[in-house]
Motif scaffolding. Structure first.
Motif, PDB file in Angstrom:
ATOM      1  N   CYS A   1       0.866  -0.846   0.164  1.00  8.67           N
ATOM      2  CA  CYS A   1       0.162  -0.361   0.194  1.00  8.67           C
ATOM      3  C   CYS A   1       0.846   1.219  -0.321  1.00  8.67           C
ATOM      4  CB  CYS A   1      -0.734  -0.178   1.052  1.00  8.67           C
ATOM      5  SG  CYS A   1      -2.382  -1.005   1.221  1.00  8.67           S
ATOM      6  N   PHE A   2       1.749   1.097   0.579  1.00 10.62           N
ATOM      7  CA  PHE A   2       2.899   2.595   0.873  1.00 10.62           C
ATOM      8  C   PHE A   2       3.277   2.501  -0.422  1.00 10.62           C
ATOM      9  CE2 PHE A   2       2.864   2.196   5.471  1.00 10.62           C
ATOM     10  CZ  PHE A   2       2.739   2.978   6.080  1.00 10.62           C
ATOM     11  N   LEU A   3       3.455   1.455  -1.165  1.00  8.20           N
ATOM     12  CA  LEU A   3       5.292   1.573  -2.251  1.00  8.20           C
ATOM     13  C   LEU A   3       3.562   2.459  -3.583  1.00  8.20           C
ATOM     14  CD1 LEU A   3       7.068   0.573  -3.712  1.00  8.20           C
ATOM     15  CD2 LEU A   3       5.861  -1.521  -4.186  1.00  8.20           C
ATOM     16  N   VAL A   4       2.756   2.176  -4.033  1.00 14.04           N
ATOM     17  CA  VAL A   4       1.609   2.175  -4.548  1.00 14.04           C
ATOM     18  C   VAL A   4       1.394   3.309  -4.863  1.00 14.04           C
ATOM     19  CG1 VAL A   4      -0.790   1.837  -5.311  1.00 14.04           C
ATOM     20  CG2 VAL A   4       0.463  -0.275  -4.846  1.00 14.04           C
ATOM     21  N   ALA A   5       0.733   4.275  -3.090  1.00 12.09           N
ATOM     22  CA  ALA A   5       0.802   5.767  -2.652  1.00 12.09           C
ATOM     23  C   ALA A   5       2.460   6.543  -2.560  1.00 12.09           C
ATOM     24  CB  ALA A   5       0.616   5.011  -1.410  1.00 12.09           C
ATOM     25  N   ASN A   6       3.776   6.121  -3.446  1.00 10.91           N
ATOM     26  CA  ASN A   6       4.247   6.524  -3.099  1.00 10.91           C
ATOM     27  C   ASN A   6       4.551   6.518  -4.328  1.00 10.91           C
ATOM     28  OD1 ASN A   6       6.348   7.477  -0.945  1.00 10.91           O
ATOM     29  ND2 ASN A   6       6.445   5.386  -0.249  1.00 10.91           N
ATOM     30  N   LEU A   7       4.068   5.660  -5.235  1.00 10.46           N
ATOM     31  CA  LEU A   7       4.838   5.571  -6.893  1.00 10.46           C
ATOM     32  C   LEU A   7       3.738   6.777  -7.230  1.00 10.46           C
ATOM     33  CD1 LEU A   7       4.353   1.535  -7.786  1.00 10.46           C
ATOM     34  CD2 LEU A   7       6.736   3.575  -8.529  1.00 10.46           C
ATOM     35  N   ALA A   8       2.825   6.930  -6.957  1.00  9.41           N
ATOM     36  CA  ALA A   8       2.268   8.418  -7.476  1.00  9.41           C
ATOM     37  C   ALA A   8       3.004   9.831  -7.634  1.00  9.41           C
ATOM     38  CB  ALA A   8       1.036   9.008  -6.633  1.00  9.41           C
ATOM     39  N   LYS A   9       4.610   9.394  -6.884  1.00 13.79           N
ATOM     40  CA  LYS A   9       5.529  10.655  -6.958  1.00 13.79           C
ATOM     41  C   LYS A   9       6.624  10.269  -8.247  1.00 13.79           C
ATOM     42  CE  LYS A   9       5.720  10.554  -1.672  1.00 13.79           C
ATOM     43  NZ  LYS A   9       6.241  10.716  -0.304  1.00 13.79           N
ATOM     44  N   PHE A  10       6.361   8.988  -9.063  1.00 13.35           N
ATOM     45  CA  PHE A  10       7.233   8.533  -9.663  1.00 13.35           C
ATOM     46  C   PHE A  10       7.488   9.895 -10.753  1.00 13.35           C
ATOM     47  CE2 PHE A  10       8.910   6.648 -13.875  1.00 13.35           C
ATOM     48  CZ  PHE A  10       9.870   6.177 -12.824  1.00 13.35           C
ATOM     49  N   THR A  11       6.812  10.391 -11.409  1.00 19.66           N
ATOM     50  CA  THR A  11       6.810  11.947 -12.321  1.00 19.66           C
ATOM     51  C   THR A  11       7.236  12.531 -11.925  1.00 19.66           C
ATOM     52  OG1 THR A  11       4.288  11.901 -12.462  1.00 19.66           O
ATOM     53  CG2 THR A  11       5.396  10.357 -14.221  1.00 19.66           C
ATOM     54  N   HIS A  12       6.968  12.958 -10.440  1.00 16.54           N
ATOM     55  CA  HIS A  12       7.448  14.113 -10.331  1.00 16.54           C
ATOM     56  C   HIS A  12       8.816  14.221  -8.941  1.00 16.54           C
ATOM     57  CE1 HIS A  12       3.294  15.352 -10.545  1.00 16.54           C
ATOM     58  NE2 HIS A  12       2.857  14.960  -9.814  1.00 16.54           N
ATOM     59  N   GLY A  13       9.378  13.331  -9.473  1.00 17.71           N
ATOM     60  CA  GLY A  13      10.887  13.618  -9.150  1.00 17.71           C
ATOM     61  C   GLY A  13      11.496  11.921  -7.977  1.00 17.71           C
ATOM     62  N   GLY A  14      10.319  10.938  -8.436  1.00 17.87           N
ATOM     63  CA  GLY A  14       9.650   9.365  -7.359  1.00 17.87           C
ATOM     64  C   GLY A  14      11.317   8.801  -8.883  1.00 17.87           C
ATOM     65  N   TRP A  15      11.507   9.054  -9.835  1.00 23.41           N
ATOM     66  CA  TRP A  15      11.968   8.416 -10.280  1.00 23.41           C
ATOM     67  C   TRP A  15      13.221   8.312 -10.683  1.00 23.41           C
ATOM     68  CZ3 TRP A  15      16.004  12.062 -13.715  1.00 23.41           C
ATOM     69  CH2 TRP A  15      15.263  12.285 -13.379  1.00 23.41           C
ATOM     70  N   VAL A  16      14.383   9.851  -9.992  1.00 24.16           N
ATOM     71  CA  VAL A  16      15.392   9.756  -9.435  1.00 24.16           C
ATOM     72  C   VAL A  16      15.869   9.113  -9.015  1.00 24.16           C
ATOM     73  CG1 VAL A  16      16.928  11.445  -8.558  1.00 24.16           C
ATOM     74  CG2 VAL A  16      15.342  12.815  -9.747  1.00 24.16           C
ATOM     75  N   SER A  17      15.065   8.644  -7.900  1.00 17.74           N
ATOM     76  CA  SER A  17      15.407   8.073  -6.185  1.00 17.74           C
ATOM     77  C   SER A  17      15.324   6.025  -7.104  1.00 17.74           C
ATOM     78  CB  SER A  17      14.308   7.328  -5.131  1.00 17.74           C
ATOM     79  OG  SER A  17      13.009   7.157  -5.188  1.00 17.74           O
ATOM     80  N   ILE A  18      14.875   5.832  -7.973  1.00 17.07           N
ATOM     81  CA  ILE A  18      14.455   4.557  -8.896  1.00 17.07           C
ATOM     82  C   ILE A  18      15.737   4.354  -9.710  1.00 17.07           C
ATOM     83  CG2 ILE A  18      12.785   3.476 -10.388  1.00 17.07           C
ATOM     84  CD1 ILE A  18      12.059   3.499  -7.292  1.00 17.07           C
ATOM     85  N   LEU A  19      16.265   5.115 -10.269  1.00 17.99           N
ATOM     86  CA  LEU A  19      17.084   5.736 -11.787  1.00 17.99           C
ATOM     87  C   LEU A  19      18.973   5.444 -10.523  1.00 17.99           C
ATOM     88  CD1 LEU A  19      18.297   6.510 -14.831  1.00 17.99           C
ATOM     89  CD2 LEU A  19      18.279   8.690 -13.156  1.00 17.99           C
ATOM     90  N   ILE A  20      18.695   5.960  -9.650  1.00 17.36           N
ATOM     91  CA  ILE A  20      19.927   5.886  -8.600  1.00 17.36           C
ATOM     92  C   ILE A  20      19.725   4.219  -8.246  1.00 17.36           C
ATOM     93  CG2 ILE A  20      20.723   5.811  -6.437  1.00 17.36           C
ATOM     94  CD1 ILE A  20      19.550   9.071  -6.538  1.00 17.36           C
TER      95      ILE A  20
END
Length: 647
Positions: free
Chosen positions: A402-421
């Motif tokens: 649930c936390f992961l799905v909720a956090n994925l909402a941030k992906f396009t707003h900068g969450g991609w940076v942490s996933i890229l790293i």
């Protein structure tokens, strides 16, 4: 027994170090979590305030207290914690456990790059209350530079310095919170989980706010990662006080915000609103210091993680330093500066802490999920009640999903940076592990006893110039009776190496972090010996020193005579010279590799060229080391179509 004592010992100094090292991240969450959950524009409602409080209380209780402090801290590897220490405890049971270990480890490293910038930025931006036009980016970079520079002194020094500040910080949190709780004692009813349930089911869009709620527990993984630095009992005892102060502050903020029902928060920060006006300047200074310290937990955890990854063949061999004699204290220069460069990049890209929040929390959610999987397998392999293991796995994977799905909402707003790293870190780990497996599978070994007579004859062949009195070959052959064919080639063919005594040294890295043992196999008395060191994955490989100790023990037991066999020197009882030979592999041109393996090995050798050389990694004296380049022929070229012509 000594490790058990270390991990369970409680001391005032240990509690202070724990306070300074591991609680910075989770301890500064009251600065922004409640404001993020409640929002700044919508009118405040009692149900939302109490629902948010209930979510925060139960998230910290279930994730941090029950999962980590009560349960996962039990899974220590002779006092060491962290996702790789947990993996080392269970890896022999199933090969697929490598996958969650790599995902969790790389995500934790990514979070180590995101945490310092957001913590320090939020600290410096707090100064805008006093100085609205203050430029923050240069100050943030300056503070980060100072923070990374002092890491070289070790976590003991850093923890002792930061501990008192964090003690003041948590005491301030609790005091400010309890004052406002007395304004409305009914706010304590929010402990009832029904408030959280109604909030999530009845408030539109509440589910997506779980990403903000999750920020209240992001530092939980650091509790486990830093167990080797602080000890399990010191963490458990200090957490009681830390959690009490955190909850008091959250509930104090709730009481204040609830008094504004019908209004919006606007520019107000519930945390600073708890402070009386005369205390505001002092409070901002303490909060600034505490948020700077927040990054320390992730840095010490990253050092531990990398040292364990190296021994598990997940990471290139880089230099490790041990700044103090205290167990568990270490510093990794290359990772320190890699994280520093990453942090500066994050600061320059996002500029503001509010923008960094999008990248914050997403990676650590993955780490927590992987810890859940690994710890479930740990309980299964240690014969815990089967129903409890299943319940733990399903319950926590459900929550963290649930936390992961909720956090994925941030992906396009900068969450991609942490996933890229995290992806980049994971890529290095996968390449390193696959390359190790390829080399291990295809390295050719031969039985030493087949060459015993030849070694004896070479040793006595005076027609060949003596290479050294003692030649020491570093070997990867784990079996006592075997050796690499490349070493035999080096002795007899590349350039015949005559010596009085041949030594073959193998280092076996154990899953036990602090093992320091050795055994000697006599191949031919006074001619050849094989020494196998069993060293824990947290032991610095000072082979020069360890080998000298082995020689001293063998001479003392009259197992070997190391006196020079040159007549003039022998009469003077001069000890013969020792020369180490390290075989450094390179990718041969004479290969026909599958495309995937060719790519993996090419990347492996490219990265390896920037890492610590083999001789320095083993801690050998450079003046007595010969590094020989040997080709790694993984699959020789076959059926060469070459035709002879006659004239």
């Amino acid at each position: 027994m000594e490790d058990k004592k270390h991990v369970d010992a409680i001391s005032a100094a240990g509690l202070l170090v724990a306070m300074g090292i591991i609680y910075g991240d989770i301890g500064t969450s009251p600065l922004y979590v409640f404001r993020s959950v409640v929002g700044t524009t919508a009118p405040i409602q009692t149900a939302i305030v109490r629902g948010a409080l209930s979510c925060i209380f139960w998230t910290v209780t279930l994730q941090t207290t029950f999962k980590y402090v009560v349960l996962i801290l039990r899974a220590d590897n002779r006092g060491e914690g962290g996702i790789f220490a947990l993996y080392a405890l269970v890896r022999r049971h199933a090969k697929w456990l490598t996958i969650p270990a790599i995902i969790g480890g790389s995500s934790l490293l990514a979070d180590s790059i995101i945490t310092p910038p957001i913590s320090v930025s939020s600290a410096v931006e707090g100064l805008r209350i006093l100085y609205p036009d203050i430029p923050t980016v240069p100050i943030v970079i300056g503070i980060l530079a100072f923070l990374f520079l002092i890491q070289t002194f070790g976590t003991s020094v850093v923890g002792t310095a930061f501990g008192p500040i964090m003690l003041v910080w948590f005491t301030m949190l609790g005091t400010l919170g309890i004052i406002h709780i007395f304004d409305d004692l009914t706010i304590l009813a929010s402990i009832n989980p029904m408030y959280a349930y109604r909030f999530l089911t009845e408030t539109p869009g509440a589910f997506w706010l779980l990403g903000a709620v999750f920020l209240s527990t992001t530092g939980a993984e650091a509790l486990y990662s830093d167990m080797g630095h602080c000890g399990r009992s010191n963490i458990r005892v200090s957490w009681v006080y830390v959690k009490l102060c955190l909850m008091l502050n959250y509930f104090g903020q709730g009481a204040f915000v609830e008094s504004l029902v019908g209004q919006s928060l606007g520019e107000r920060n519930p945390f600073y609103s708890l402070m009386p006006e005369w205390f505001l300047i002092i409070g901002i200074c303490i909060a600034t210091a505490a948020t700077v310290i927040a990054s320390q937990a992730m840095l010490t955890g990253a050092y531990t993680l990398i040292s364990e990854a190296i021994r598990l063949n997940f990471w290139p061999k880089v230099r490790l330093r041990y700044p103090s004699n205290q167990k568990g204290q270490l510093y990794v220069p290359s990772i320190n500066w890699l994280l520093f460069a990453g942090c500066i990049g994050v600061v320059l890209y996002f500029q503001e802490s509010s923008r960094m929040e999008a990248a914050y929390g997403l990676a650590i959610t993955l780490t927590m999920m992987m810890s859940t999987i690994l710890f479930s397998y740990y309980m299964y392999s240690h014969k815990y009640n089967a129903w409890f293991v299943v319940f733990f796995l399903v319950f926590y994977l459900a929550i963290e999903s649930c936390f992961l799905v909720a956090n994925l909402a941030k992906f396009t707003h900068g969450g991609w940076v942490s996933i890229l790293i995290a992806g980049a870190m994971g890529f290095v780990m996968i390449v390193w592990l696959r390359a190790f497996q390829i080399k291990l599978r295809l390295t050719e070994y031969v039985r030493i006893d087949q060459y015993t007579q030849a070694i004896k004859e070479l040793s006595r062949d005076i027609s060949i110039p003596k290479y050294a009195t003692h030649i020491v070959f570093m070997s990867n052959a784990a079996r006592q009776s075997e050796i690499e064919s490349k070493i035999i080639y080096s002795i007899f063919q590349k350039r015949p190496k005559r010596a009085d005594i041949y030594w073959f040294v193998h280092v076996d890295t154990t899953d036990d972090p602090y093992t320091m043992e050795y055994k000697v196999n006599t191949i031919a008395p006074d001619d050849a010996y094989k020494v196998t060191f069993k060293l824990g994955f947290r032991v610095e490989q000072r082979i020069n020193l360890f080998f000298r100790k082995v020689i001293e023990d063998m001479v003392k037991n009259k197992e070997v005579d190391i006196t020079s066999r040159y007549e003039s020197l022998s009469r003077q009882n001069v000890i013969g010279d020792f020369r180490f030979v390290v075989l450094e592999k390179f990718l041969s041109f004479e290969n026909e590799l599958p495309t995937t393996e060719r790519l993996i090995m090419s990347i492996y050798f490219s990265i390896k060229s920037f890492t610590t050389p083999e001789d320095r990694w083993f801690g050998l004296d450079s003046s007595s080391v010969k590094v020989e380049k040997v080709p790694l022929v993984i699959r020789p070229v076959e059926n060469v179509q070459l035709k002879r012509i006659t004239t």
